[in-house]
Design an enzyme around this catalytic site. Sequence first.
Site, mmCIF file in Angstrom:
data_model
loop_
_atom_site.group_PDB
_atom_site.id
_atom_site.type_symbol
_atom_site.label_atom_id
_atom_site.label_comp_id
_atom_site.label_asym_id
_atom_site.label_seq_id
_atom_site.Cartn_x
_atom_site.Cartn_y
_atom_site.Cartn_z
ATOM 1 C CG HIS A 132 1.538 2.101 0.948
ATOM 2 N ND1 HIS A 132 1.801 3.223 0.204
ATOM 3 C CD2 HIS A 132 1.867 1.036 0.157
ATOM 4 C CE1 HIS A 132 2.255 2.854 -0.992
ATOM 5 N NE2 HIS A 132 2.318 1.538 -1.044
ATOM 6 C CD GLU A 133 3.156 -2.349 1.716
ATOM 7 O OE1 GLU A 133 2.741 -3.067 0.783
ATOM 8 O OE2 GLU A 133 4.007 -1.459 1.541
ATOM 9 N N GLY A 142 7.969 -2.014 2.635
ATOM 10 C CA GLY A 142 6.855 -2.957 2.660
ATOM 11 C C GLY A 142 6.604 -3.455 1.257
ATOM 12 C CG LEU A 185 8.609 -1.255 -3.664
ATOM 13 C CD1 LEU A 185 8.766 -2.624 -3.024
ATOM 14 C CD2 LEU A 185 9.953 -0.593 -3.884
ATOM 15 C CG HIS A 188 -0.433 -2.512 -2.337
ATOM 16 N ND1 HIS A 188 -0.464 -2.112 -3.650
ATOM 17 C CD2 HIS A 188 0.629 -1.862 -1.780
ATOM 18 C CE1 HIS A 188 0.525 -1.257 -3.884
ATOM 19 N NE2 HIS A 188 1.203 -1.083 -2.760
ATOM 20 C CD GLN A 223 3.518 -3.515 -3.868
ATOM 21 O OE1 GLN A 223 3.661 -3.725 -2.676
ATOM 22 N NE2 GLN A 223 4.084 -2.470 -4.473
#
Length: 177
Positions: free
Chosen positions: A147-148, A52, A106, A151, A57
């Site tokens: 998780h995404e 993802g 990442l 962000h 990011q």
Amino acid sequence: MNLKMPILRPIAQLGHPILREVAAKITDPLDPAIQALIDDMLVTVADVNGVGIAAPQVYRSLSLFIAASRPNPRSPQAPEMEPTAMINPEIIWYSEQKEYGWEGCLSIPGLRGVVPRHSRIGVRYLSRTGVVREAEYGDFLARVFQHEFDHLNGLLFLDRVESTHDLMAEQEYLKNR
Ligand SMILES: [Zn+2]
């Protein structure tokens, strides 16, 4: 249709302030700049073996992420899914039950941590063609979404790790998998 060739975008690393911002909602998913961003994020997440990637990011504080779970060297056990762009995503319900699982990011290379997440979630988002979609996810896909989604609210998995003892160098983590 986007005629621009997709490019690999550089990935913001822990400490860059954009990772701590709340991302802005996208008003027009069909805007060519948004379509190009999605294409670039798709090639970028594949290039770095991610499951993802969220727009902040790649230095765009916009409410958009790609979920792209598939088995790869960074996540050998990941289930396979069609890489999907999710615009202005929301969690509309979640199970009280949580489960603990390993995550990496990442934007935080070389580190893994155990993170509690809701086991099941119901979600709503706009597809890249601007269509409202609803879906239900469990286990790993629920984890990827949460998780995404974090962000987009300026949160990182490190914020949810309950103890520094739940952290591991990626090199050690991958030894046992
Ligand atoms: Zn991440």
